[in-house]
Structures are given as structure tokens and as C-alpha cells.
Write an enzyme that holds these catalytic residues in place. Structure first.
Site, PDB file in Angstrom:
ATOM      1  CG  PHE A  10      32.330  40.779  50.478  1.00  0.00           C
ATOM      2  CD1 PHE A  10      31.918  40.253  51.687  1.00  0.00           C
ATOM      3  CD2 PHE A  10      33.621  40.502  50.052  1.00  0.00           C
ATOM      4  CE1 PHE A  10      32.768  39.482  52.467  1.00  0.00           C
ATOM      5  CE2 PHE A  10      34.482  39.730  50.812  1.00  0.00           C
ATOM      6  CZ  PHE A  10      34.057  39.220  52.025  1.00  0.00           C
ATOM      7  CD  GLU A  11      27.506  47.377  47.869  1.00  0.00           C
ATOM      8  OE1 GLU A  11      27.739  47.073  46.688  1.00  0.00           O
ATOM      9  OE2 GLU A  11      26.390  47.756  48.276  1.00  0.00           O
ATOM     10  CG  LEU A  12      32.215  42.233  44.961  1.00  0.00           C
ATOM     11  CD1 LEU A  12      32.043  41.061  43.995  1.00  0.00           C
ATOM     12  CD2 LEU A  12      33.312  41.948  45.966  1.00  0.00           C
TER      13      LEU A  12
END
Length: 640
Positions: free
Chosen positions: A327-329
Site C-alpha cells: 500500500f502506498e498511502l
């Protein structure tokens, strides 16, 4: 480059955070955030290293039936690295592992906080959410919220350094003394030392002296090797790198949380060539993106973001045979708290919950249909009582990306356009239980185009249950639904609780007084539904919670003058999608109440919806309390 004095002060922080924090910030470092834990100065939504670890320990103490904390290693500066393990310890079911790491890159503020909030969400909703109870009964979730404590301490105290790496000074970075350390996400021992990793000790992506040289990396690898099944690994993972893993037997998932970019990334990283399980990764990434609004990225020309080697995903997938997702938030390293609380947190809690449902057979389950809505009304123990359970099941809905991208093919996924062939209901238990209940066939109740049969990729199904058959199961009964598509893929399990209220005997009411049939008062005060039995209605709006409301009439009291009949309503939220809650902004007439609601603001003496009218995704995301609905292309209020 940093000056000598600044460098020495920074090293003092790494060596003794508590002492240096007091020297640098005075009493401010003792201030606690809203949750009662120490937070980063200027960012009250993000806990410090100490605050995060203390939270992990407090969860383990407060929830001993669910939580265990374990030391898995030490950082370069000899700080402990912990994993918080969450599972229902009383469940006899076979558990599948889910390992979540966060904070590998020090300057990324949001990931560790999301990880610890996910842990809090699970334990706080245990016994309340049937979905979460089902997950914890059949999954062991391990969370390392602070994977790089030394680097994180630098990043939380010296933001101007934009610290990314660990705090290993034992390299040859002499020119820039403030940029030493190793990029832990280039130090894992699968395909280490290739393209996308720097050989320069001062470089931001420095790979380290050797594969797995860093104690933080070694701790994560050792723990992963201990929890994921060894039988699903390849004998020679480098030689057989392009061969797919068995999708029917592969178990477990690894999730690494980073920022920023709003991406869901899957292997490979070391080359732009499709991984052996590419089709399954497409399905997983699309479904997660349909929840959190991100875009998928993977090798094989699928919006490939660039080559990296020695990273977490390639190690867990290539070396251990584990389904791995990153996940890249958000949109920045030091994400502001409004964006985190109102957008990043709620959307990604849902995405992590969905990932948790895939853990038993991630490649297979992601290709199957999803139960996008499950409505289970409450019931009473009356012998004549029945309840109708309804489900919306779709093979396609969650494969549709929320945002179009020129870098992605426009066609529908081949695994996301199949006809639904069956919907099974499990009453009184979970299908993954050691002795699951017998599945019941739900009947077609229309679908896309109005078909009254399972002839579409999206269908509605229903089944009426006789409450008298359920009363021996207790007052709260787990009800789970699973769909199967024409390719034979089962989807993930979705569950709700059916609550059976005890049977009550109402006291006999005296008959109402005789009233002339032409009485205007009687006509005005007696509703058309008076005297009707209890009914259940379900109100559904696109991208909003499904609300099940039980309406029960209160008998008109005997009196000389007829009184108005009162309707009592009990509301149960059974599905929590993006789009707001029960109340709207316009319902609020007090300024303080208005401003406390997500997506609402007091303007011109009235409460207004600030999300409406934001017709672009980026503008929507910038407004606190708003969420972009990619399907309808509109900006909606986030759930309360």
C-alpha cells in the site's frame, strides 16, 4: 549536508530519545495526543515510536484473549522490534497468517499509525462485527507497526532531514554525515543488488553491504520464514522465478504499508515482466483499489512504477511463495492529519479488512465474486416469526477501477465478468469452521437487467429463515454468505449477525373509545399503517450504508380525545460503504453540531455539504470529510 553541531544533536536523539527530546523541545514532548499516547510534535494524529509501542503493549494487556506481543529482533541501535499478534485464541479453526509491516521508511508518517489503528479497530469491534469475528477466528494477524525505530526517531524529531533509511553509521558515507544508513527496502535477500538499488552509501536507496545485512531486515525475514508455510516455497526460487505458485493451496498474505502515491503495488519489482500469478494479482489490486481509491501497479507493463531490487514484496513472493501487496498511502510523506483522519484512515481500514478476508486462499478468492451487500434484519423469538436475508453478489463490481488511467488497459478483467451460479448462506457459523453449518441455497431475486435468475455477473439473492428453527442457537447468530461464479471460483466470505430478541407478552390494551366515523380528529391522527404487524424495511442509496429499520406501532392509548400514534424506529447499519451516515448536513440546525460532522460546514447561517460540487478527485480529497466515488464520479461525505 548538515552542519557538525546539527549532526551531533541528531545522533544524541538516536542514542537517547527521551533525554534529547526534553533538551530539544522542553515540556512539549510530554504532551499526549487525543488517544492518550505521545504524538509527534505538530501532528497529533501520529504516535511517536514510544507511543506506538506502548499502544501495542496496552492492546496485549487489555485483550489477552486476542492479543500477544512478541519481540522479533533489534534495530541497529539495539531498540526492540515487536510484532503484535491478533487472533481469537479460543477458536479451534486452522489459522492462516497475515503479516503487516509499516514504517520501513522512516519519514513516512502515516503507515505506522494506520497499522496500529487497524489493530485497535479489530480488538474494539470483536464481538460486535461478525466479519471481524470471522476473520479473527480463522486468521492470525501479525503487525509490526514500527519496523525501523531508529530511523523513525530521527524523522519524528528532525523533519527537515527527510530521513528515509535506518541509523547504521557503519558505512562509508563520509561526505554527507547526515545521510548515512541503509534503505531497508533494498536490503532483502531475494534478487539483492540489482537495478533500482544504490551502491552509494550516501544514496537514499543504498542497498547495504550485503543481502540481509541489517538487523531490522533480518528480524522481518526470520519472522516471516517462521509463520508462512514452507511447503509452498520453490526449491530454487531464482531459477524458477517465472513459474506460478499453486493458487489452490497457497495460503497467507504479506502487506507492506508505505507512503506516498495512492497505489496498490504487486510483484515484480526487480523486472518489468509479468509474475507467474499475474492474473490473480490483477484481481487483488483492482478490488483493493475499488475500496481505497488507489490505482494498481505491477510488472508486465501494468503501470509499472520503476525497477527496485532487494525489496519486501519480491522477497516474500519470490523467496517464500507468499501473496504480497504494498500500500502506498496519501500524497506526501508528512501527511496532514485532516487528510489522514478523514480519507486515508477510513478507506484503508476497509481495504485491510478486505485483504484479511482473502488470506486463506488469496489468489483463488480474489478471482471469485464478492458479497457487496448483506442485509440481515433482527428478529423476535415469536414462533410465527420469519426473517428474509438478502445479498448482493457481484463478480464485476469490485474489479472496476475508481479512476481511469492511461497507463492501464481499459478492458474488464477476464476474471471479473463471470455469471454468478450460486449464492450459499451459512447460518450459525462460518464456512471455514472445523465443522461448518450446512450451506443453504439462496434464491435469485433479480439482477442487473432485472433477471430473476443467476444469469448475470451481478445478482440479488434472498432466503427466508424461520426463526423458530434458530432459537436454540442463542440470541446472536452468525450468518455468512459466499458467491460462486461460472469459472468455479468462490469469493471471500462476508458475515453479519442475526439478533433474536426474546419473546415478550404485551399487556392487553383496552379497546379504543367509540368515535363517530366522520370524526375529523380520528381521520387526522390515525395513520394508514395503524394496527399492522411489525415490518422490516431496507433503505439503500448508491454508495451509502444499507440501513435496516424495524418499525413498530405503539398502540393508541384509551382517552376521551384520540391521540397521535407514535412510531418507534430501531436502526441497524449492516453495510458501511462510502457515502455518509444516517443524517445529512441540512439536518443540523446548530453550528457546533454541524462542524463536528464529516463533510459539513456552517456557512451563511445554515449547515452545508462541503463535498457537493467538488467535481474532480483531487479537489475532493483536499476537503476534510469527503471521499471520491470513482463509480459515480462524484464527491461524497465520508462515513461518520
Amino acid at each position: 549536508v548538515v552542519d557538525e553541531e546539527r549532526t551531533e544533536r541528531m545522533r544524541a536523539v538516536v542514542a537517547d530519545d527521551a533525554e534529547s527530546s526534553e533538551r530539544e523541545h522542553g515540556d512539549d514532548r510530554e504532551l499526549l495526543g487525543a488517544e492518550g499516547y505521545q504524538t509527534i510534535d505538530g501532528f497529533p494524529c501520529y504516535r511517536t515510536v514510544d507511543g506506538t509501542i506502548q499502544t501495542m503493549m496496552d492492546i496485549a494487556v487489555a485483550h489477552p484473549h486476542l492479543a500477544t506481543i512478541e519481540k522479533i529482533g533489534e534495530s541497529h541501535q539495539k531498540r526492540d522490534i515487536f510484532v503484535l499478534k491478533l487472533t481469537d485464541k479460543s477458536s479451534p479453526a486452522e489459522k492462516a497468517p497475515l503479516f503487516i509491516t509499516a514504517g520501513i521508511h522512516a519519514r513516512e508518517y502515516a503507515p505506522p499509525e494506520l497499522a496500529i489503528r487497524f489493530a485497535e479497530h479489530l480488538v474494539e469491534n470483536y464481538g460486535v462485527s461478525a466479519d471481524i469475528d470471522g476473520i479473527l477466528a480463522h486468521t492470525e494477524i501479525a503487525i509490526t507497526a514500527v519496523s525501523n525505530p531508529d530511523g523513525r526517531i530521527i524523522a519524528q524529531n528532525f523533519r527537515n532531514l527527510w530521513w528515509r533509511k535506518n541509523a547504521n553509521e557503519e558505512n562509508e558515507c563520509k561526505e554527507e554525515r547526515g545521510n548515512y544508513g541503509v534503505d531497508l527496502n533494498r536490503n532483502f535477500n531475494f534478487m539483492w543488488g540489482g537495478a533500482g538499488a544504490s551502491t552509494d552509501p550516501c544514496g537514499a536507496s543504498y542497498r547495504g553491504a550485503s543481502a540481509g545485512s541489517e538487523s531490522e531486515t533480518a528480524a522481518i525475514m526470520k519472522y516471516s520464514e517462521s509463520i508462512f508455510p514452507p511447503e509452498q516455497r520453490k526449491g530454487n526460487p531464482v531459477k524458477d522465478v517465472d513459474a506460478p505458485y499453486d493458487e489452490l493451496t497457497s495460503k497467507g498474505m504479506y502487506v507492506d504499508v508505505h507512503s506516498f502515491g495512492e497505489d496498490i503495488i504487486f510483484p515484480w519489482g526487480h523486472k518489468d515482466k509479468k509474475a507467474g500469478n499475474f492474473q490473480a494479482y490483477q484481481a487483488i489490486s483492482h478490488k483493493l483499489c475499488s475500496i481505497n481509491g488507489h490505482l494498481p501497479s505491477g510488472s508486465g507493463g501494468y503501470r509499472f512504477l520503476g525497477t527496485v531490487s532487494g525489496d519486501t514484496l519480491d522477497y516474500h513472493y519470490g523467496e517464500l511463495g507468499v501473496c504480497s501487496i504494498l500500500f502506498e498511502l496519501g500524497t506526501e510523506f508528512y501527511q496532514n492529519c485532516d487528510d489522514f483522519e478523514n480519507k486515508i484512515l477510513p478507506d484503508n481500514l476497509k481495504a485491510l479488512l478486505y485483504a484479511s478476508k482473502l488470506v486463506h486462499r488469496p489468489y483463488e478468492l480474489a478471482k471469485g465474486p464478492d458479497v457487496t451487500r448483506l442485509t440481515v434484519p433482527d428478529a423476535t423469538a415469536a414462533s410465527s416469526s420469519t426473517v428474509e436475508v438478502k445479498a448482493r453478489v457481484s463478480d464485476r463490481e469490485m474489479t472496476q477501477l475508481p479512476n481511469n488511467s492511461d497507463d492501464l488497459p481499459p478492458e474488464t478483467l477476464s476474471t471479473g465478468n463471470q455469471r454468478i451460479v450460486s449464492v450459499k448462506l451459512f447460518v450459525g457459523g462460518h464456512p471455514y469452521d472445523p465443522s461448518p453449518p450446512e450451506p443453504l441455497d439462496m434464491s435469485p431475486a433479480g439482477g442487473v437487467g432485472g433477471e430473476a435468475s443467476f444469469a448475470s455477473h451481478t445478482v440479488d439473492a434472498a432466503l427466508t429463515l424461520d426463526v423458530s428453527d434458530l432459537t436454540g442457537m442463542g440470541p446472536q447468530i452468525m450468518v455468512c454468505a459466499v458467491g460462486t461464479d461460472a469459472m468455479g471460483f468462490d469469493g471471500p466470505v462476508s458475515c453479519e449477525y442475526l439478533t433474536i430478541a426474546p419473546r415478550t407478552t404485551a399487556a392487553a390494551s383496552p379497546p379504543p373509545p367509540a368515535v363517530d366515523e366522520g370524526s375529523a380528529a380520528q381521520q387526522q391522527t390515525t395513520p394508514a399503517s395503524a394496527g399492522k404487524p411489525q415490518s422490516t424495511t431496507t433503505a439503500t442509496t448508491p454508495e451509502s450504508p444499507t440501513i435496516t429499520t424495524s418499525l413498530q406501532q405503539t398502540p393508541t392509548p384509551a382517552a376521551a380525545t384520540p391521540q397521535s400514534t407514535t412510531t418507534k424506529a430501531t436502526t441497524t447499519v449492516t453495510q458501511n460503504d462510502i457515502g455518509g451516515g444516517v443524517q445529512t448536513c441540512s439536518d443540523q440546525s446548530i453550528e457546533g453540531d454541524c462542524n463536528e460532522m464529516a463533510g459539513c460546514k456552517w456557512k451563511k447561517d445554515k449547515c452545508q455539504d462541503v463535498c457537493a460540487g467538488k467535481n474532480k478527485r483531487d479537489k475532493c480529497h483536499k476537503v476534510g470529510g469527503c471521499a471520491w466515488d470513482g463509480k459515480s464520479k462524484i464527491c461524497l461525505r465520508s462515513p461518520p
